[in-house]
Design a protein around this motif. Structure first.
Motif, PDB file in Angstrom:
ATOM      1  N   MET A 170      91.628  24.985  31.773  1.00  0.00           N
ATOM      2  CA  MET A 170      92.021  24.607  30.421  1.00  0.00           C
ATOM      3  C   MET A 170      91.178  23.474  29.844  1.00  0.00           C
ATOM      4  O   MET A 170      91.415  23.072  28.694  1.00  0.00           O
ATOM      5  CB  MET A 170      93.490  24.198  30.390  1.00  0.00           C
ATOM      6  N   LEU A 171      90.229  22.950  30.579  1.00  0.00           N
ATOM      7  CA  LEU A 171      89.437  21.833  30.078  1.00  0.00           C
ATOM      8  C   LEU A 171      88.019  22.224  29.679  1.00  0.00           C
ATOM      9  O   LEU A 171      87.257  21.361  29.254  1.00  0.00           O
ATOM     10  CB  LEU A 171      89.367  20.721  31.136  1.00  0.00           C
ATOM     11  N   GLY A 172      87.681  23.488  29.798  1.00  0.00           N
ATOM     12  CA  GLY A 172      86.288  23.876  29.593  1.00  0.00           C
ATOM     13  C   GLY A 172      85.977  24.546  28.278  1.00  0.00           C
ATOM     14  O   GLY A 172      84.937  25.196  28.135  1.00  0.00           O
ATOM     15  N   PHE A 173      86.860  24.394  27.268  1.00  0.00           N
ATOM     16  CA  PHE A 173      86.647  25.103  26.010  1.00  0.00           C
ATOM     17  C   PHE A 173      85.422  24.605  25.250  1.00  0.00           C
ATOM     18  O   PHE A 173      84.914  25.304  24.378  1.00  0.00           O
ATOM     19  CB  PHE A 173      87.890  24.988  25.119  1.00  0.00           C
ATOM     20  N   SER A 174      84.963  23.388  25.532  1.00  0.00           N
ATOM     21  CA  SER A 174      83.775  22.849  24.868  1.00  0.00           C
ATOM     22  C   SER A 174      82.555  22.881  25.776  1.00  0.00           C
ATOM     23  O   SER A 174      81.517  22.315  25.444  1.00  0.00           O
ATOM     24  CB  SER A 174      84.040  21.403  24.415  1.00  0.00           C
ATOM     25  N   THR A 175      82.680  23.538  26.931  1.00  0.00           N
ATOM     26  CA  THR A 175      81.616  23.561  27.936  1.00  0.00           C
ATOM     27  C   THR A 175      81.061  24.966  28.092  1.00  0.00           C
ATOM     28  O   THR A 175      81.838  25.927  28.191  1.00  0.00           O
ATOM     29  CB  THR A 175      82.160  23.058  29.288  1.00  0.00           C
ATOM     30  N   ARG A 229      73.901  17.111  30.747  1.00  0.00           N
ATOM     31  CA  ARG A 229      74.836  18.223  30.626  1.00  0.00           C
ATOM     32  C   ARG A 229      75.217  18.788  31.990  1.00  0.00           C
ATOM     33  O   ARG A 229      76.396  19.018  32.270  1.00  0.00           O
ATOM     34  CB  ARG A 229      74.223  19.326  29.756  1.00  0.00           C
ATOM     35  N   SER A 230      74.222  19.001  32.841  1.00  0.00           N
ATOM     36  CA  SER A 230      74.496  19.625  34.141  1.00  0.00           C
ATOM     37  C   SER A 230      75.257  18.697  35.081  1.00  0.00           C
ATOM     38  O   SER A 230      76.045  19.157  35.917  1.00  0.00           O
ATOM     39  CB  SER A 230      73.188  20.080  34.800  1.00  0.00           C
ATOM     40  N   GLU A 231      75.060  17.386  34.946  1.00  0.00           N
ATOM     41  CA  GLU A 231      75.737  16.447  35.830  1.00  0.00           C
ATOM     42  C   GLU A 231      77.169  16.170  35.397  1.00  0.00           C
ATOM     43  O   GLU A 231      78.053  15.978  36.242  1.00  0.00           O
ATOM     44  CB  GLU A 231      74.962  15.124  35.884  1.00  0.00           C
ATOM     45  N   LEU A 232      77.427  16.165  34.094  1.00  0.00           N
ATOM     46  CA  LEU A 232      78.717  15.682  33.603  1.00  0.00           C
ATOM     47  C   LEU A 232      79.660  16.774  33.107  1.00  0.00           C
ATOM     48  O   LEU A 232      80.871  16.686  33.335  1.00  0.00           O
ATOM     49  CB  LEU A 232      78.490  14.656  32.489  1.00  0.00           C
ATOM     50  N   LEU A 233      79.145  17.787  32.441  1.00  0.00           N
ATOM     51  CA  LEU A 233      80.039  18.780  31.837  1.00  0.00           C
ATOM     52  C   LEU A 233      80.872  19.550  32.868  1.00  0.00           C
ATOM     53  O   LEU A 233      82.088  19.723  32.674  1.00  0.00           O
ATOM     54  CB  LEU A 233      79.248  19.738  30.956  1.00  0.00           C
ATOM     55  N   PRO A 234      80.285  20.029  33.968  1.00  0.00           N
ATOM     56  CA  PRO A 234      81.125  20.740  34.945  1.00  0.00           C
ATOM     57  C   PRO A 234      82.221  19.855  35.531  1.00  0.00           C
ATOM     58  O   PRO A 234      83.354  20.307  35.735  1.00  0.00           O
ATOM     59  CB  PRO A 234      80.122  21.175  36.023  1.00  0.00           C
ATOM     60  N   ALA A 235      81.893  18.600  35.799  1.00  0.00           N
ATOM     61  CA  ALA A 235      82.878  17.686  36.370  1.00  0.00           C
ATOM     62  C   ALA A 235      83.991  17.363  35.382  1.00  0.00           C
ATOM     63  O   ALA A 235      85.159  17.200  35.770  1.00  0.00           O
ATOM     64  CB  ALA A 235      82.193  16.399  36.832  1.00  0.00           C
ATOM     65  N   LEU A 236      83.661  17.281  34.091  1.00  0.00           N
ATOM     66  CA  LEU A 236      84.690  17.074  33.074  1.00  0.00           C
ATOM     67  C   LEU A 236      85.609  18.292  32.986  1.00  0.00           C
ATOM     68  O   LEU A 236      86.839  18.155  32.867  1.00  0.00           O
ATOM     69  CB  LEU A 236      84.044  16.824  31.706  1.00  0.00           C
ATOM     70  N   ALA A 237      85.034  19.487  33.052  1.00  0.00           N
ATOM     71  CA  ALA A 237      85.826  20.709  32.943  1.00  0.00           C
ATOM     72  C   ALA A 237      86.770  20.879  34.129  1.00  0.00           C
ATOM     73  O   ALA A 237      87.855  21.456  33.994  1.00  0.00           O
ATOM     74  CB  ALA A 237      84.908  21.920  32.814  1.00  0.00           C
TER      75      ALA A 237
END
Length: 382
Positions: A52-57, A109-117
């Motif tokens: 549910m956290l990856g809608f912007s990723t 993007r590759s370091e932070l976006l997956p971890a945020l999602a």
């Protein structure tokens, strides 16, 4: 022909999933979080585990690219249970990921976006200052060029997820001579020794959302911490505000639903002169007005979100949704208090919380006055 902002079956399926998750996993945590003003960080992991956290990723970075409409649904359903939780969710779900997705370097993007999602990392956006709220160009935080990087100094206020964050996207002026074009956005880790103070703020509204004041004193970051590798931070921030306004409008819509449900339920339970008070025209009309206002807010919120997802211009629609949904929420909360009478002032009911939370809606992400100014600029002279 189906209107472009009518909810799709897939979106309604997701709403059912979001509501079920929120009732089971989120609602039981609200009362304690509101008392302690401590947001349960583990919720980010739970949202992440449900994708549910990856809608912007982007999908290739672990996201779902569900778009603004799906994000609005999740925020609305969360705010229906707790506006404070929805506030912290918004920053993790849309605010920080959108900045990085649109403007981050490939490495960022590759370091932070997956971890945020996944909810493994918590991010925060640090822009607002004591003298720079709606006027981002009035920033006083400075990023001084040093060997191989920048040294950031300044204070930030009202920073959501401020004490929970693993990193911050910090706005600071690099070159004052360039005006707003001289602002940069920087990724600063919580462990940076130049982040000398993180103080939780004591609030009367959205108490369960983590909010902090930050102080940076020569927080040195490498050159690759500059988001996108270039300046124009003002333009980057402005380009994300339309989406943020839609999401904040969806939070107001969820709060409006919570208020209406409380008022409708109480009006059926409370009896005066031998019958439920909902049978009196004065109360029945209040409930009717609330229901109409919620319908209006819903149409405007999801119209704007649908245009965003269709890659159509939606700046005006975002401001209209933000203005109407937030002012409706404030009015509905006030009327909900009126329906409850003196009971609404007691701790036995959440109505006082609803009223306090509703007053944030018309302030955050651009006040109602700012939204009217934006809308007025779109009007054509006769």
């Amino acid at each position: 022909m189906t209107e472009p902002y009518a909810p799709s079956p897939e979106l309604e399926d997701f709403r059912r999933l979001a509501r079920d998750f929120t009732e089971r996993r989120v609602r039981p945590l609200v009362d304690e979080a509101e008392r302690s003003q401590d947001f349960p960080r583990e919720l980010f992991k739970e949202w992440g585990s449900q994708d549910m956290l990856g809608f912007s990723t982007p999908v290739d970075l672990g996201g779902s690219e569900g778009g603004l409409s799906a994000a609005a649904v999740l925020v609305e359903e969360t705010a229906r249970v707790c506006s404070g939780f929805a506030t912290s969710l918004i920053v993790q779900l849309t605010v920080v990921p959108t900045v990085l997705r649109l403007f981050g370097t490939d490495m960022q993007r590759s370091e932070l976006l997956p971890a945020l999602a996944r909810g493994d990392l918590v991010g925060s956006l640090a822009v607002t200052e004591p003298e720079a709220g709606s006027d981002v160009r009035a920033l006083r935080a400075r990023a001084r060029r040093v060997e191989d990087g920048f040294a950031i100094s300044g204070s930030k206020l009202y920073i959501t997820n401020g004490t929970l964050a693993d990193f911050y996207v910090v706005a600071a002026v690099v070159d004052a001579d360039l005006g707003h074009r001289g602002i940069g956005l920087f990724i600063v880790e919580r462990s940076n020794p130049g982040l000398v103070d993180v103080t939780k703020m004591d609030k009367t509204s959205v108490r369960s959302s983590d909010t902090a004041e930050l102080t940076f004193r020569d927080a040195v970051v490498p050159a690759e911490a500059l988001v996108g590798g270039d300046l124009n931070g003002f333009v980057k921030l402005m380009s994300t505000f339309d989406g943020e306004r839609v999401i904040h409008a969806s939070r107001a819509l969820g709060l409006s639903r919570a208020c209406f449900e409380a008022a409708n339920r109480y009006a059926g339970e409370r009896r005066q002169f031998g019958k439920p008070i909902r049978e009196f025209q004065a109360v029945a009309f209040k409930l009717a007005d609330m229901a109409v206002a919620i319908d209006v807010s819903q149409l405007l919120v999801y119209r704007a979100a649908a245009r965003a997802d269709a890659a159509l211009p939606f700046s005006r629609e975002a401001s209209v949704a933000k203005l109407v949904a937030t002012e409706n929420a404030r009015n509905i909360a006030t009327e909900t208090m009126q329906v409850h009478g003196s009971y609404g002032l007691t701790a036995d009911f959440p109505i006082g919380r609803y009223v306090a939370d509703a007053h944030l809606e018309t302030i955050g992400t651009g006040t109602s006055e700012i939204q009217r100014m934006i809308i007025a600029r779109t009007l054509e002279a006769p």
